[in-house]
Design an enzyme around this catalytic site. Structure first.
Site, PDB file in Angstrom:
ATOM      1  N   TYR A 124      38.701  36.065  42.107  1.00  0.00           N
ATOM      2  CA  TYR A 124      37.358  36.634  42.054  1.00  0.00           C
ATOM      3  C   TYR A 124      36.554  36.536  43.334  1.00  0.00           C
ATOM      4  O   TYR A 124      35.504  37.161  43.441  1.00  0.00           O
ATOM      5  CB  TYR A 124      36.591  35.996  40.883  1.00  0.00           C
ATOM      6  CG  TYR A 124      37.211  36.383  39.559  1.00  0.00           C
ATOM      7  CD1 TYR A 124      36.983  37.648  39.017  1.00  0.00           C
ATOM      8  CD2 TYR A 124      38.053  35.511  38.880  1.00  0.00           C
ATOM      9  CE1 TYR A 124      37.567  38.022  37.822  1.00  0.00           C
ATOM     10  CE2 TYR A 124      38.639  35.879  37.681  1.00  0.00           C
ATOM     11  CZ  TYR A 124      38.398  37.133  37.157  1.00  0.00           C
ATOM     12  OH  TYR A 124      38.994  37.508  35.976  1.00  0.00           O
ATOM     13  N   PHE A 413      33.019  31.138  28.121  1.00  0.00           N
ATOM     14  CA  PHE A 413      32.661  32.470  27.590  1.00  0.00           C
ATOM     15  C   PHE A 413      33.609  33.507  28.142  1.00  0.00           C
ATOM     16  O   PHE A 413      34.370  33.242  29.047  1.00  0.00           O
ATOM     17  CB  PHE A 413      31.205  32.820  27.910  1.00  0.00           C
ATOM     18  CG  PHE A 413      30.842  32.786  29.373  1.00  0.00           C
ATOM     19  CD1 PHE A 413      31.006  33.909  30.167  1.00  0.00           C
ATOM     20  CD2 PHE A 413      30.346  31.625  29.956  1.00  0.00           C
ATOM     21  CE1 PHE A 413      30.663  33.895  31.515  1.00  0.00           C
ATOM     22  CE2 PHE A 413      29.992  31.597  31.296  1.00  0.00           C
ATOM     23  CZ  PHE A 413      30.151  32.720  32.078  1.00  0.00           C
TER      24      PHE A 413
END
Length: 413
Positions: A124, A413
């Site tokens: 990322y 999450f």
């Protein structure tokens, strides 16, 4: 046929869910009922997939989130999750296309930052995310802690009680909001989160009812909540060797934390306590007479952050020192780059684009790593990850951004 990247129609959710399971090396069979429950609260415009001749081969989803920053302010965040690419379609730019579309929409929507939990470290950074908060898990050898085995409850006038999931759904949200307000890196929990984590909503994962322990202060106020489970393991000499695994622990005071850790270490038959994912500077080891009884078993990057609006993000948090710094922020995606003058201090900050000469040049991913106060600007300078245009600028950034306590995100999450 060329690969098509787009939002996913509701009728395609099972196809999308199969691709998600495939990407995470789980059995690629998901019932329509489970898929519907998982995506019940999703925004259809934020569920994306890549399709090859009608078969979904990559997945991506985002949702609205609130992130607590240094000083207690809350920022709107684009939370990225459910990212996968099937092994047959790697290295074809599918994630780049999905991420680019999502971040552009988040910027247009007014989100100040984007967040995610990275399954793998190298992925990322190229999209502007930096590791902003880390996590640590300990395994506690109860017999070595030096704790008094005759402990029967807190000595401060408080008490520990076991409660049920219905009780947790009643008082948990307010307790969490109190914790979140003081914890940079913490994120919001909606009503569905509490339903999923107390077994009311089947999220497609096997559910085993845990134990819920609360700490009440001497005044009767709930100040801490622990959720834990236990295995059933006995040694050859018929000695209980159970491991208690803490799923979640939130507390608004050190007294509440101490009492809950002391409680779980005092349970009959429990010889080992696994703490679950905690803040790297968690007080747990130092609650024990012998801190070495708490052995680190996991220590890794956890919450990754991507700045989308540099001015809003830098103005939202407070700073340890009072100083002015001109930053050149590089962002190849064109979302948050530019030159900015930051006038910052313990009470807040102002930030604006400027034509003044830059004192410090860094990529947006490094700004994300610095943002919650965990990363060191001096360390990044030593690694060549940022550039001092003015001698001493990294030290100024260190004095501004670094915080005494480390940020922590309690939730996956």
């Amino acid at each position: 046929m060329s690969l098509e990247v787009r939002t996913v129609a509701e009728s395609e959710y099972p196809n999308w869910a199969r691709a998600l399971e495939t990407g995470f090396l789980r059995p690629p069979v998901v019932s329509e009922e489970v898929t519907a429950r998982r995506l019940a609260n999703s925004d259809p415009a934020r569920v994306r997939g890549a399709f090859d001749d009608g078969r979904c081969v990559a997945t991506f989803r985002s949702f609205s989130q609130e992130l607590t920053v240094v000083g207690g302010a809350v920022l709107s965040s684009d939370a990225v999750t459910n990212v996968s690419v099937s092994p047959t379609h790697r290295r074809r730019g599918l994630l780049t296309r999905m991420m680019g579309a999502d971040l552009a929409e988040a910027k247009e929507r007014g989100d100040a930052v984007a967040t995610l939990i990275a399954a793998e470290y190298p992925i990322y950074g190229r999209y502007g995310f930096g590791p902003a908060a880390w996590t640590t898990e300990w395994s506690v050898d109860v017999a070595r802690t030096g704790l008094d085995p005759r402990w029967s409850g807190p000595q401060d006038g408080g008490r520990v009680d076991l409660v049920d999931g219905a009780d947790v759904r009643e008082f948990g949200p307010a307790l969490h909001e109190r914790v979140r307000a003081a914890q940079p890196g913490a994120v919001g929990r909606d009503a569905r989160w509490w339903e999923v984590h107390t077994g009311v909503v089947d999220n497609g994962n096997p559910w085993t009812e845990p134990f819920y322990a609360v700490y009440r202060s001497a005044a009767g106020e709930i100040e801490g909540l622990m959720t834990y489970s236990s295995d059933d393991h006995w040694g050859d000499a018929k000695q209980p060797l159970n491991t208690a695994s803490v799923r979640k622990l939130i507390a608004v005071t050190p007294a509440a934390e101490r009492a809950l850790w002391r409680f779980v270490c005092s349970i009959d038959w429990v010889s080992t306590v696994r703490t679950g994912l905690r803040a790297p500077d968690d007080l747990l080891p130092y609650f024990l007479p012998d801190p070495r009884a708490a052995r680190i078993v996991t220590q890794a990057d956890f919450l990754w952050l991507r700045i989308l609006d540099t001015v809003r993000a830098l103005e939202a948090r407070t700073y340890t020192a009072t100083a002015t710094l001109v930053l050149e922020v590089r962002d190849k995606a064109g979302l948050a780059g530019g030159r900015f003058r930051l006038d910052a201090g313990p009470s807040g900050a102002s930030c604006a684009p400027t034509t003044e000469s830059a004192e410090l040049t860094l990529d947006v991913r490094e700004l994300g790593a610095l943002y919650l106060g965990d990363e060191s600007a001096l360390r990044l300078a030593a690694l060549g990850a940022l550039t001092e245009e003015t001698p001493g600028a990294a030290a100024v950034a260190e004095s501004l951004f670094r915080t005494p306590g480390r940020p922590w995100c309690p939730d996956v999450f």
